[in-house]
Motif scaffolding. Structure first.
Motif, PDB file in Angstrom:
ATOM      1  N   ARG A  35     -24.692  14.920 -48.958  1.00  0.00           N
ATOM      2  CA  ARG A  35     -25.908  14.629 -49.716  1.00  0.00           C
ATOM      3  C   ARG A  35     -25.559  13.972 -51.043  1.00  0.00           C
ATOM      4  O   ARG A  35     -24.441  14.084 -51.539  1.00  0.00           O
ATOM      5  CB  ARG A  35     -26.723  15.886 -49.969  1.00  0.00           C
ATOM      6  CG  ARG A  35     -26.030  16.928 -50.804  1.00  0.00           C
ATOM      7  CD  ARG A  35     -26.866  18.213 -50.882  1.00  0.00           C
ATOM      8  NE  ARG A  35     -26.094  19.291 -51.456  1.00  0.00           N
ATOM      9  CZ  ARG A  35     -26.007  19.557 -52.745  1.00  0.00           C
ATOM     10  NH1 ARG A  35     -26.653  18.830 -53.629  1.00  0.00           N
ATOM     11  NH2 ARG A  35     -25.273  20.557 -53.183  1.00  0.00           N
ATOM     12  N   VAL A  36     -26.531  13.259 -51.572  1.00  0.00           N
ATOM     13  CA  VAL A  36     -26.418  12.717 -52.921  1.00  0.00           C
ATOM     14  C   VAL A  36     -26.806  13.845 -53.862  1.00  0.00           C
ATOM     15  O   VAL A  36     -27.926  14.355 -53.815  1.00  0.00           O
ATOM     16  CB  VAL A  36     -27.331  11.492 -53.129  1.00  0.00           C
ATOM     17  CG1 VAL A  36     -27.262  11.006 -54.573  1.00  0.00           C
ATOM     18  CG2 VAL A  36     -26.979  10.387 -52.156  1.00  0.00           C
ATOM     19  N   LEU A  58     -21.539  12.588 -54.799  1.00  0.00           N
ATOM     20  CA  LEU A  58     -21.824  12.993 -53.434  1.00  0.00           C
ATOM     21  C   LEU A  58     -21.193  14.344 -53.144  1.00  0.00           C
ATOM     22  O   LEU A  58     -20.150  14.677 -53.709  1.00  0.00           O
ATOM     23  CB  LEU A  58     -21.253  11.985 -52.431  1.00  0.00           C
ATOM     24  CG  LEU A  58     -21.701  10.541 -52.536  1.00  0.00           C
ATOM     25  CD1 LEU A  58     -20.938   9.688 -51.519  1.00  0.00           C
ATOM     26  CD2 LEU A  58     -23.189  10.431 -52.302  1.00  0.00           C
ATOM     27  N   VAL A 109     -22.401   7.822 -58.837  1.00  0.00           N
ATOM     28  CA  VAL A 109     -23.056   8.521 -57.735  1.00  0.00           C
ATOM     29  C   VAL A 109     -22.177   9.717 -57.386  1.00  0.00           C
ATOM     30  O   VAL A 109     -21.003   9.533 -57.046  1.00  0.00           O
ATOM     31  CB  VAL A 109     -23.223   7.619 -56.492  1.00  0.00           C
ATOM     32  CG1 VAL A 109     -23.882   8.392 -55.355  1.00  0.00           C
ATOM     33  CG2 VAL A 109     -23.997   6.360 -56.831  1.00  0.00           C
ATOM     34  N   VAL A 120     -31.334   5.880 -50.494  1.00  0.00           N
ATOM     35  CA  VAL A 120     -31.736   6.983 -51.385  1.00  0.00           C
ATOM     36  C   VAL A 120     -31.813   6.490 -52.826  1.00  0.00           C
ATOM     37  O   VAL A 120     -32.773   6.783 -53.545  1.00  0.00           O
ATOM     38  CB  VAL A 120     -30.753   8.175 -51.267  1.00  0.00           C
ATOM     39  CG1 VAL A 120     -30.969   9.187 -52.385  1.00  0.00           C
ATOM     40  CG2 VAL A 120     -30.880   8.841 -49.905  1.00  0.00           C
ATOM     41  N   PHE A 128     -19.420   2.097 -49.157  1.00  0.00           N
ATOM     42  CA  PHE A 128     -20.316   2.032 -50.309  1.00  0.00           C
ATOM     43  C   PHE A 128     -20.040   0.778 -51.122  1.00  0.00           C
ATOM     44  O   PHE A 128     -20.967   0.095 -51.570  1.00  0.00           O
ATOM     45  CB  PHE A 128     -20.169   3.289 -51.173  1.00  0.00           C
ATOM     46  CG  PHE A 128     -21.097   3.308 -52.346  1.00  0.00           C
ATOM     47  CD1 PHE A 128     -22.421   3.692 -52.189  1.00  0.00           C
ATOM     48  CD2 PHE A 128     -20.656   2.941 -53.605  1.00  0.00           C
ATOM     49  CE1 PHE A 128     -23.289   3.694 -53.274  1.00  0.00           C
ATOM     50  CE2 PHE A 128     -21.516   2.942 -54.687  1.00  0.00           C
ATOM     51  CZ  PHE A 128     -22.834   3.328 -54.525  1.00  0.00           C
ATOM     52  N   ILE A 141     -27.070   5.997 -48.370  1.00  0.00           N
ATOM     53  CA  ILE A 141     -26.940   6.335 -49.794  1.00  0.00           C
ATOM     54  C   ILE A 141     -27.653   5.288 -50.639  1.00  0.00           C
ATOM     55  O   ILE A 141     -28.390   5.618 -51.576  1.00  0.00           O
ATOM     56  CB  ILE A 141     -25.451   6.455 -50.193  1.00  0.00           C
ATOM     57  CG1 ILE A 141     -24.806   7.641 -49.471  1.00  0.00           C
ATOM     58  CG2 ILE A 141     -25.302   6.599 -51.709  1.00  0.00           C
ATOM     59  CD1 ILE A 141     -23.286   7.645 -49.524  1.00  0.00           C
ATOM     60  N   SER A 162     -23.104  -1.852 -51.428  1.00  0.00           N
ATOM     61  CA  SER A 162     -23.734  -1.823 -52.759  1.00  0.00           C
ATOM     62  C   SER A 162     -23.706  -3.180 -53.452  1.00  0.00           C
ATOM     63  O   SER A 162     -24.395  -3.368 -54.458  1.00  0.00           O
ATOM     64  CB  SER A 162     -23.066  -0.774 -53.649  1.00  0.00           C
ATOM     65  OG  SER A 162     -21.730  -1.144 -53.960  1.00  0.00           O
ATOM     66  N   SER A 170     -23.219   5.036 -45.719  1.00  0.00           N
ATOM     67  CA  SER A 170     -23.198   4.376 -47.029  1.00  0.00           C
ATOM     68  C   SER A 170     -24.499   3.618 -47.271  1.00  0.00           C
ATOM     69  O   SER A 170     -25.036   3.624 -48.383  1.00  0.00           O
ATOM     70  CB  SER A 170     -22.006   3.419 -47.126  1.00  0.00           C
ATOM     71  OG  SER A 170     -20.793   4.132 -47.049  1.00  0.00           O
ATOM     72  N   LEU A 198     -18.025   6.330 -57.482  1.00  0.00           N
ATOM     73  CA  LEU A 198     -18.336   7.436 -56.577  1.00  0.00           C
ATOM     74  C   LEU A 198     -17.511   8.648 -56.971  1.00  0.00           C
ATOM     75  O   LEU A 198     -16.296   8.556 -57.123  1.00  0.00           O
ATOM     76  CB  LEU A 198     -17.992   7.077 -55.124  1.00  0.00           C
ATOM     77  CG  LEU A 198     -18.947   6.213 -54.348  1.00  0.00           C
ATOM     78  CD1 LEU A 198     -18.458   6.070 -52.913  1.00  0.00           C
ATOM     79  CD2 LEU A 198     -20.348   6.759 -54.360  1.00  0.00           C
ATOM     80  N   ILE A 233     -16.252   6.319 -46.696  1.00  0.00           N
ATOM     81  CA  ILE A 233     -17.520   6.240 -47.436  1.00  0.00           C
ATOM     82  C   ILE A 233     -17.345   5.355 -48.665  1.00  0.00           C
ATOM     83  O   ILE A 233     -18.191   4.509 -48.963  1.00  0.00           O
ATOM     84  CB  ILE A 233     -18.017   7.652 -47.843  1.00  0.00           C
ATOM     85  CG1 ILE A 233     -18.585   8.381 -46.641  1.00  0.00           C
ATOM     86  CG2 ILE A 233     -19.042   7.580 -48.974  1.00  0.00           C
ATOM     87  CD1 ILE A 233     -19.930   7.867 -46.155  1.00  0.00           C
TER      88      ILE A 233
END
Length: 113
Positions: free
Chosen positions: A106-107, A31, A29, A13, A48, A10, A52, A7, A62, A44
């Protein structure tokens, strides 16, 4: 709980993309977390939310896509679905499977302001 570190990755990124593209807020976001990735989507989401806080991604939604596992069977030479790593080939019951999909994380997309 490796999902917390993922997380944070992420967020890294997102921070890099914000610096490169000049946005100030992330609303969503998307994913991609393959079913064979050994990553739990709920963990996750929890991680996150925690990492965040205080960032440009705080409060972002998400959206997690879960592509299924795929493999190529070396015995029968066919692409086959792979529901879990220990599964045998659904065509020939062989175990010589080369994973070809479902391991990714991946994002994929950011919705930003």
């Amino acid at each position: 709980m490796h999902e917390l570190a993922l997380s944070q990755g992420i967020i890294d990124v997102i921070r890099d993309q914000a610096a490169a593209q000049g946005f100030a807020k992330v609303k969503m976001v998307r994913l991609v977390i393959g079913t064979l990735s050994h990553v739990e989507p709920q963990a996750i989401a929890f991680g996150f939310d925690a990492v965040s806080r205080g960032t440009i991604a705080e409060g972002a939604v998400l959206d997690i896509e879960r592509p299924p596992g795929q493999a190529f069977c070396l015995s029968c030479e066919k692409p086959v679905p792979l529901p879990e790593r220990s599964a045998s080939c659904p065509e020939c019951d062989g175990h010589q499977l080369m994973v070809t999909g479902g391991e990714e994380m991946r994002v994929k997309e950011l919705e930003v302001e």
